[in-house]
Design an enzyme around this catalytic site. Structure first.
Site, PDB file in Angstrom:
ATOM      1  N   SER A 121       0.829  -1.205   0.000  1.00 20.40           N
ATOM      2  CA  SER A 121       0.000   0.000   0.000  1.00 20.40           C
ATOM      3  C   SER A 121       0.863   1.254   0.000  1.00 20.40           C
ATOM      4  CB  SER A 121      -0.936   0.006   1.206  1.00 20.40           C
ATOM      5  OG  SER A 121      -0.228  -0.285   2.368  1.00 20.40           O
ATOM      6  N   HIS A 142      -3.284  -3.498  -5.711  1.00 18.97           N
ATOM      7  CA  HIS A 142      -3.551  -2.978  -4.368  1.00 18.97           C
ATOM      8  C   HIS A 142      -5.035  -3.051  -4.011  1.00 18.97           C
ATOM      9  CE1 HIS A 142      -3.693   0.665  -1.448  1.00 18.97           C
ATOM     10  NE2 HIS A 142      -3.458  -0.443  -0.800  1.00 18.97           N
ATOM     11  N   GLU A 154      -6.450  -1.196  -7.212  1.00 19.06           N
ATOM     12  CA  GLU A 154      -5.569  -0.376  -8.040  1.00 19.06           C
ATOM     13  C   GLU A 154      -4.555  -1.287  -8.736  1.00 19.06           C
ATOM     14  OE1 GLU A 154      -5.536   3.715  -5.391  1.00 19.06           O
ATOM     15  OE2 GLU A 154      -4.078   2.166  -4.898  1.00 19.06           O
ATOM     16  N   ASN A 192      -4.992   6.525  -1.672  1.00 18.79           N
ATOM     17  CA  ASN A 192      -4.313   7.110  -0.520  1.00 18.79           C
ATOM     18  C   ASN A 192      -3.745   8.492  -0.818  1.00 18.79           C
ATOM     19  OD1 ASN A 192      -4.912   5.082   1.254  1.00 18.79           O
ATOM     20  ND2 ASN A 192      -3.049   3.925   0.827  1.00 18.79           N
TER      21      ASN A 192
END
Ligand code: NAI
Length: 506
Positions: A121, A142, A154, A192
């Site tokens: 991550s 991800h 992702e 993120n």
């Protein structure tokens, strides 16, 4: 349908590995589990069997399908048993050297066509794959926790990843019902990275003591429709997870001011006040339930003053209509009478500056956030300036609560609360488009699915009006003299067009 990867190896069967294995089995793949810790793969198999059994009990899965699922799931205690896999995904400890070593070992075992993937991550996919002989066969994949519910993944291309591999991973995700979004290998990837604005800007608002945590949460929930306020969210994620992410992305972008973390979370983390799981975070938890401080009551006002609105107020016509609906006595004279409550509705500027620039009596001047159409929000936000008289503050509070809508009164700052946080989110998202991290369409998808925002950041920008977002950012830049508010060139260029136009760009 034949799965794109008929045999899949999962290395690391903790929280993530086991639920990714669940998806792979459900897509029809044979799955082989491997973990370094003795007993870990068996624990994962048992947990998955329980999950499927529960689905059978609820009538959501046929008992025969459960049997098929279980027959597809096996485990091994030797890495070499993964040699025949078409895809091997690692979900082991988040350490660069450990991941690099594991992948090099795997590459020596599997065939040349096997795809290797990492669920990292926060590490660079390019860096993890740097030592591989066949980096083209390696990508980031991800997933989000909990995998069966968070239906987005992702697909991250490292510098040398083959587009064919990315396409295979994208198509495979579709086979188990996930939406794949494509990201360039950059810090935080899409979700993120896009999520930086919400928490960090809310923390800045709190650090300036504009409002307390609960008030900021209420405002963002009620005005913009976020499911959780930023402080509720940080309590849920826990600061031992979210603060390091804030620091890591900030550092990886070489101290880019837009991502600057806050000392508030650093200090709370150091003190162990990390969130719900510790029983104490931004809220205190009583048996797992947050103790939320009561809202300040609406003050009683015997003789409401007449109201005068600055000619420069945002959404002035709507504000007049609102005042009429609330039964206010409105002054339409060029200047306010000596008794009038003076209303300003700035975008990005602070009430104090506006009162000075417009030569208004600051003791009677109050700001109202009119960035959003009042009929679309569940809360109105007013801001005092340091000179505002308490009777004027109370009069404004009572007036705007007249129809029963919630009202928060905050301290003066450029951009109230929602303007600051939303403009920051839109600006960061625009800059991600500028950098070509992903397409605008994938950005919107990833954020709505991965962060649960009520709409994508670009749609947010369109709802507010891109020129208004720009005005807020320019003015906040002036108020704070801080480069963190400088608008992304992408936003500046598209400002006049509307951001949703770009959703059509591939
Ligand atoms: P976890 O601690 O629950 O599981 C990790 C597993 O890997 C453990 O069972 C451990 O025994 C095993 N392991 C460690 N080193 C190993 C090695 N060298 N070889 C084989 N097995 C090894 O961790 P979690 O939360 O499942 O995270 C795994 C990966 O997924 C990390 O890279 C993490 O950053 C990433 N991730 C985690 C998310 C989360 O919310 N937990 C979300 C998205 C990604």
């Amino acid at each position: 349908m034949q799965p794109i990867f008929p045999t899949v190896g999962i290395v690391g069967t903790g929280a993530m590995g086991r639920s990714i294995a669940q998806m792979a089995v459900q897509a029809g793949s044979q799955v082989i589990l491997f973990d370094l810790q003795p007993g870990a793969t068996e624990a994962a198999r048992r947990a998955l069997a329980d999950t499927w059994q529960k689905l059978v009990s609820k009538g959501k899965l046929e008992a025969t399908v459960l049997e098929t699922h279980l027959a597809r799931l096996s485990s091994t205690d030797t890495l070499s048993a993964l040699s025949g896999c078409h895809l091997v995904l690692e979900a082991i400890v988040e350490k660069l050297d450990v991941k690099q070593r594991l992948l090099a070992d795997l590459e020596a075992i599997v065939g040349p066509q096997t795809v290797l993937a990492t669920n990292t991550s926060s590490l660079s996919v390019t860096a993890i794959g740097a030592a591989l002989q066949r980096p083209a066969q390696f990508a980031g994949y991800h997933f989000f926790n909990p995998v069966p519910l968070m239906r987005v993944v992702e697909v991250i291309a490292g510098l040398k990843t083959s587009p064919v591999v990315c396409q295979q991973l994208t198509d495979y995700a579709r086979q188990f019902g996930h939406t794949a979004v494509s990201a360039q290998d950059t810090p935080g990837f899409i979700v993120n990275h896009a999520g930086r604005g919400y928490g960090t800007e809310a923390l800045r608002v709190a650090s300036e003591r504009v409002a307390d945590f609960a008030t900021i949460d209420r405002i963002l929930r009620d005005q913009m429709g976020f499911r959780l306020g930023p402080f509720e969210l940080m309590d849920l994620t826990a600061l031992d997870v979210s603060h390091p992410v804030m620091e890591s992305i900030y550092r990886q972008y070489y101290d880019e001011p837009r991502y600057r973390p806050s000392v508030i979370t650093a200090q709370r983390l150091a003190g162990g006040v990390v969130g719900k799981k510790a029983g104490e975070g931004f809220y205190i938890y009583d048996n797992g339930v947050a103790v939320v401080p009561a809202e300040p009551p609406v003050p009683p006002v015997a003789n409401p003053p007449p109201v005068w609105v600055s000619p420069k107020a945002a959404r002035r016509a709507e504000l007049y209509q609102l005042l009429k609906d609330l039964g206010a006595s409105i002054e339409t004279t060029q200047a306010p009478s000596a008794a009038a409550l003076i209303l300003v509705a700035p975008l990005g500027l602070d009430v104090t500056t506006l009162a000075a620039v417009e030569r208004l009596d600051p003791t009677r001047t109050i700001g109202i956030d009119m960035m959003l159409d009042d009929t679309t929000t569940r809360r109105r936000v007013l801001a005092t300036n340091p000179a505002t008289r308490p009777d004027m503050r109370d009069a404004a509070h009572a007036l705007f609560a007249q129809d029963g809508k919630a009202v928060s009164v905050v301290k003066d700052s450029g951009g109230f609360v929602t303007q600051r946080v939303v403009a920051t989110i839109v600006n960061i998202a625009s800059d991600m488009c500028q950098q070509g991290i992903c397409t605008p369409k994938d950005l919107e998808l990833a954020v709505t699915l991965g962060l649960g925002y009520p709409m994508g950041p670009l749609a947010m920008g369109d709802r507010i009006g891109p020129t208004n977002v720009l005005e807020i950012l320019f003015n906040m830049g002036t108020v704070y003299g801080d480069p963190r508010y400088r608008p992304s060139p992408w936003l500046r260029r598209r400002g006049a067009l509307g951001l949703s136009l770009m959703h059509e760009e591939a």
